[in-house]
Design an enzyme around this catalytic site. Sequence first.
Site, mmCIF file in Angstrom:
data_model
loop_
_atom_site.group_PDB
_atom_site.id
_atom_site.type_symbol
_atom_site.label_atom_id
_atom_site.label_comp_id
_atom_site.label_asym_id
_atom_site.label_seq_id
_atom_site.Cartn_x
_atom_site.Cartn_y
_atom_site.Cartn_z
ATOM 1 N N LYS A 12 0.858 -1.191 0.000
ATOM 2 C CA LYS A 12 0.000 0.000 0.000
ATOM 3 C C LYS A 12 0.887 1.231 0.000
ATOM 4 O O LYS A 12 1.714 1.416 0.893
ATOM 5 C CB LYS A 12 -0.915 0.004 1.224
ATOM 6 C CG LYS A 12 -1.984 1.071 1.189
ATOM 7 C CD LYS A 12 -3.080 0.741 0.173
ATOM 8 C CE LYS A 12 -4.181 -0.083 0.782
ATOM 9 N NZ LYS A 12 -5.306 -0.351 -0.129
ATOM 10 N N THR A 57 -3.237 -5.587 0.984
ATOM 11 C CA THR A 57 -2.667 -4.245 1.129
ATOM 12 C C THR A 57 -3.471 -3.412 2.111
ATOM 13 O O THR A 57 -2.923 -2.536 2.787
ATOM 14 C CB THR A 57 -2.590 -3.524 -0.230
ATOM 15 O OG1 THR A 57 -3.906 -3.315 -0.745
ATOM 16 C CG2 THR A 57 -1.771 -4.329 -1.221
ATOM 17 N N ARG A 183 -11.408 18.887 16.854
ATOM 18 C CA ARG A 183 -10.884 18.400 15.582
ATOM 19 C C ARG A 183 -9.586 19.118 15.231
ATOM 20 O O ARG A 183 -9.280 20.183 15.777
ATOM 21 C CB ARG A 183 -11.901 18.628 14.458
ATOM 22 C CG ARG A 183 -12.161 20.099 14.150
ATOM 23 C CD ARG A 183 -13.028 20.286 12.917
ATOM 24 N NE ARG A 183 -13.182 21.708 12.586
ATOM 25 C CZ ARG A 183 -13.691 22.173 11.458
ATOM 26 N NH1 ARG A 183 -14.121 21.323 10.522
ATOM 27 N NH2 ARG A 183 -13.789 23.470 11.228
ATOM 28 N N GLN A 232 -14.526 29.573 8.276
ATOM 29 C CA GLN A 232 -14.936 30.924 7.914
ATOM 30 C C GLN A 232 -14.624 31.915 9.040
ATOM 31 O O GLN A 232 -14.166 33.032 8.799
ATOM 32 C CB GLN A 232 -16.438 30.955 7.592
ATOM 33 C CG GLN A 232 -16.812 30.293 6.281
ATOM 34 C CD GLN A 232 -17.156 28.820 6.439
ATOM 35 O OE1 GLN A 232 -16.630 28.156 7.333
ATOM 36 N NE2 GLN A 232 -18.026 28.311 5.580
ATOM 37 N N HIS A 260 -8.579 18.297 5.315
ATOM 38 C CA HIS A 260 -9.291 17.452 6.258
ATOM 39 C C HIS A 260 -8.387 16.396 6.888
ATOM 40 O O HIS A 260 -7.566 15.772 6.212
ATOM 41 C CB HIS A 260 -10.460 16.752 5.561
ATOM 42 C CG HIS A 260 -11.478 17.705 5.017
ATOM 43 N ND1 HIS A 260 -12.270 18.495 5.817
ATOM 44 C CD2 HIS A 260 -11.823 18.013 3.736
ATOM 45 C CE1 HIS A 260 -13.067 19.225 5.070
ATOM 46 N NE2 HIS A 260 -12.810 18.965 3.806
#
Length: 304
Positions: A12, A57, A183, A232, A260
Amino acid sequence: MAHQLGQNQYGKAENRIVRVTRTGNRHEIRDLNVSVALSGDLDDVHLTGSNANCLPTDTTKNTVFAYAKKFGVQSPENFGILLARHFVDDTPPIHRARIRVEEYVWDRIEIPDNKARFIGSEEIGHSFVRRNTEVRTSEIVYDGTNVQVISGLKDLVVMNSTNSEFWGYIKDEYTTLKEAYDRILATQVTARWKFGFSGAEGEQEPNWDRSYQQVRKHMLEAFAETYSYSLQQTLYAMGTRVLNNRAEVDEVRLELPNKHHFLVDLEPFGLENDNEVYYAADRMYGLIEGTVHREGVTPVIPVA
């Protein structure tokens, strides 16, 4: 005519992984691109289609994430050695493992001593800028009377490993995004800013180099110090900080792609992911754009 299978390998490639080590409010980031290639007793999978000796993989990808959680990332070399030994020592058909690791280095955004450097009782230590990526830009237009100067930068990659949320948005029958209350917020800043300078006779030019460094500094500090509920909101804070501190700038336009980072599900491996191991996605991405300008100033910077 007889044919013979030659050298072969599989694995991979380009597993994008971000490992956050949290010590209170001061975090450490290791941002890696890991590629795995395995060789061994693999004739049958080529010649007969038998997968009896084939480690999927997808399993190698999962192993990269699980090892990042279990052992952390001390260095690219150490992490690669751990993975290579695992694949060869624990998978009998595999005789050789090649692990290639690229690391993207992040520098901490330092907040000056005379500014707010603390959140509650803890020093800010979760804001980062990626090293050696940015490009300085400038655009000068002269019409025979007036000079218009638009300075800028691009490819300035920054990250907050916490102090970002996203929730309370519109939800309809096509919404699958889960609300986030802690996050990673990362973006690759493209910024352009217009000066009030017109080039009129006798008008003194700004110190362009100092102005560039100061605008960049204020954008980074705003990014680091803003507790963000949306990209924003961060965009507006960055533009406002520049206008509040640099009188020579009349308008700031920012383009912020949302780079992200998704938490990896480690439950299938019996591991808990407490906001430590992320998958860094490069496509698709949200693109946030906006202009902040002084009251009474007509924006002129075009959308790219």
